[in-house]
Design an enzyme around this catalytic site. Structure first.
Site, PDB file in Angstrom:
ATOM      1  N   GLU A 154       1.393  10.270  10.251  1.00  0.00           N
ATOM      2  CA  GLU A 154       0.294  10.427   9.318  1.00  0.00           C
ATOM      3  C   GLU A 154      -0.609   9.195   9.373  1.00  0.00           C
ATOM      4  OE1 GLU A 154       2.162  11.364   5.571  1.00  0.00           O
ATOM      5  OE2 GLU A 154       2.328  13.460   6.129  1.00  0.00           O
ATOM      6  N   CYS A 187       0.167   4.324  -0.634  1.00  0.00           N
ATOM      7  CA  CYS A 187       1.181   3.471  -0.033  1.00  0.00           C
ATOM      8  C   CYS A 187       2.590   3.988  -0.308  1.00  0.00           C
ATOM      9  CB  CYS A 187       1.034   2.073  -0.607  1.00  0.00           C
ATOM     10  SG  CYS A 187       2.193   0.917   0.067  1.00  0.00           S
TER      11      CYS A 187
END
Ligand code: SF4
Length: 384
Positions: free
Chosen positions: A92, A366
């Protein structure tokens, strides 16, 4: 021409290739510029090259971008891309639009830090004050991560293989193509899937190529604290910004959150940070994921201040992005707890920002990149 990945060749490697192929050396530079500066993804469009060379390159060194298998757009404009590599591995990457009214270093700052006294929180806009960048691309460096930080979805899903430099640059190009961006205003952060410092073979040549395209000040590599590799990267002739995912100021809490601390203890990591060469106006970014009841007490903040004393750092507090499926045991602290933690650092004159995580609704923030969709509870049954 063989096994070489055209996205992963540095300018000097392209020149060597040209000489080897009996071509003038400048053809190598032309190829590098076409691929990386102009973003040409089809040799047929490189009209500056002889037709026979274009055909030969297409047959023997195809320009293959990873296949975009998923796009998750967030309300804030960020987009997480699921990318399938040539061997089927999934990674990703995240595109994050910048705020053009903010400076490069200030991109992740949110209103909370800005609301504190400016005299207490030294502005990270101390550079030119220019209104760049316009976007940041977060890249993966591995197809999983064996470091297994307790708060990280990628870590929960287990290890993967290293990406090659070519795969890293092709990943970047795929995002640029998808978002119709060129290189202007680009920042790159290695904060996606994987531990970049466990993949120096891929990341170092990728950096060499990136530094041809953007200033090293616009590239950040984040590590969980692979201490020997910090020294390796510190010795590079051109260095990216260093970000250290610290997350705790005492060894016991850090071991709980980041088992890698057993292998590379906190004091050694701090010594490696002290030895990191910093050019003027550069700092080490210290990332601190704030987790309710784990590392968010005022005492934790005070310990962090003591630990970082004497270091040129900016602390980026990242309130946990909760994930009930993969991280059911961890919670984001309440807003007043986050405020108090940040205030304690600011009072001690530590430059501190709170990361406005880009794209949480797209699981693009994150520690939320996964690449695979497996249920981590199955791993629990096998003893992990
Ligand atoms: S936070 Fe980074 S180093 Fe830790 S498990 Fe996740 S991807 Fe790996």
């Amino acid at each position: 021409m063989g096994e070489r990945d055209p996205f992963g060749l540095t300018p000097s490697a392209w020149e060597a290739f040209a000489v080897e192929a009996g071509l003038p050396r400048y053809r190598g530079r032309q190829l590098f510029d076409a691929i990386h500066r102009r973003g040409v993804t089809d040799y047929a469009a490189m009209k500056e090259l002889p037709a026979a060379l274009r055909e030969r390159l297409a047959a023997e060194m195809p320009l293959r971008l990873p296949e975009v298998v998923r796009r998750d757009a967030s309300a804030d404009g960020s987009v997480k891309f699921g990318l399938r590599l040539v061997d089927g591995a999934l990674i990703e990457a995240v595109f994050m639009p910048g705020d053009e009214t903010r400076s490069a270093a200030n991109e992740f700052e949110d209103a909370r830090a800005a609301s504190h006294s400016r005299s207490e929180i030294r502005s990270s806009q101390s550079g030119s004050g220019a209104t760049v960048p316009r976007f940041t691309i977060c890249l993966s460096s591995q197809t999983g991560c064996a470091v297994d930080c307790a708060f990280c979805v990628t870590g929960r899903l287990g290890g993967g293989r290293n990406l090659t430099a070519g795969e890293i640059l092709a990943q970047l190009r795929a995002v640029l193509v998808e978002t119709r961006h060129g290189l202007d205003g680009m920042r790159v952060v290695f904060m996606g899937m994987g531990e970049p410092f466990l993949n120096p073979e891929g990341v170092i040549p990728a950096l060499e190529i990136l530094f041809e395209l953007v200033s090293p000040r616009r590239v950040t590599v984040s590590t969980s604290g692979i201490t020997p590799a910090v020294a390796t990267f510190a010795a590079l002739p051109q260095r990216p910004n260093l970000a250290v995912s610290l997350n705790a100021a005492d060894p016991a809490t850090r071991e709980r959150l980041m088992p890698i601390t057993k292998t590379y203890p906190l004091d050694g990591l701090l010594a490696a940070m002290r030895a990191w060469p910093l050019e003027p106006r550069r700092r080490i970014l210290v990332e601190y994921v704030l987790i309710a009841g784990v590392n968010d007490r005022e005492e934790d903040a005070r310990r962090l201040v003591r630990l970082l004393r004497g270091l040129e750092v900016k602390v980026n507090v990242i309130p946990l992005n909760e994930d009930p499926t993969y991280l059911p045991e961890w919670k984001r602290p309440a807003e007043d707890v986050i405020d108090r933690f940040v205030a304690r650092l600011a009072e001690a004159h530590v430059t501190v920002t709170v990361r406005r995580s880009k794209g949480p609704d797209a699981s693009a923030a994150c520690g939320q990149l996964k690449g695979r969709t497996v249920d981590p509870r199955k791993r629990t049954q096998t003893g992990r």
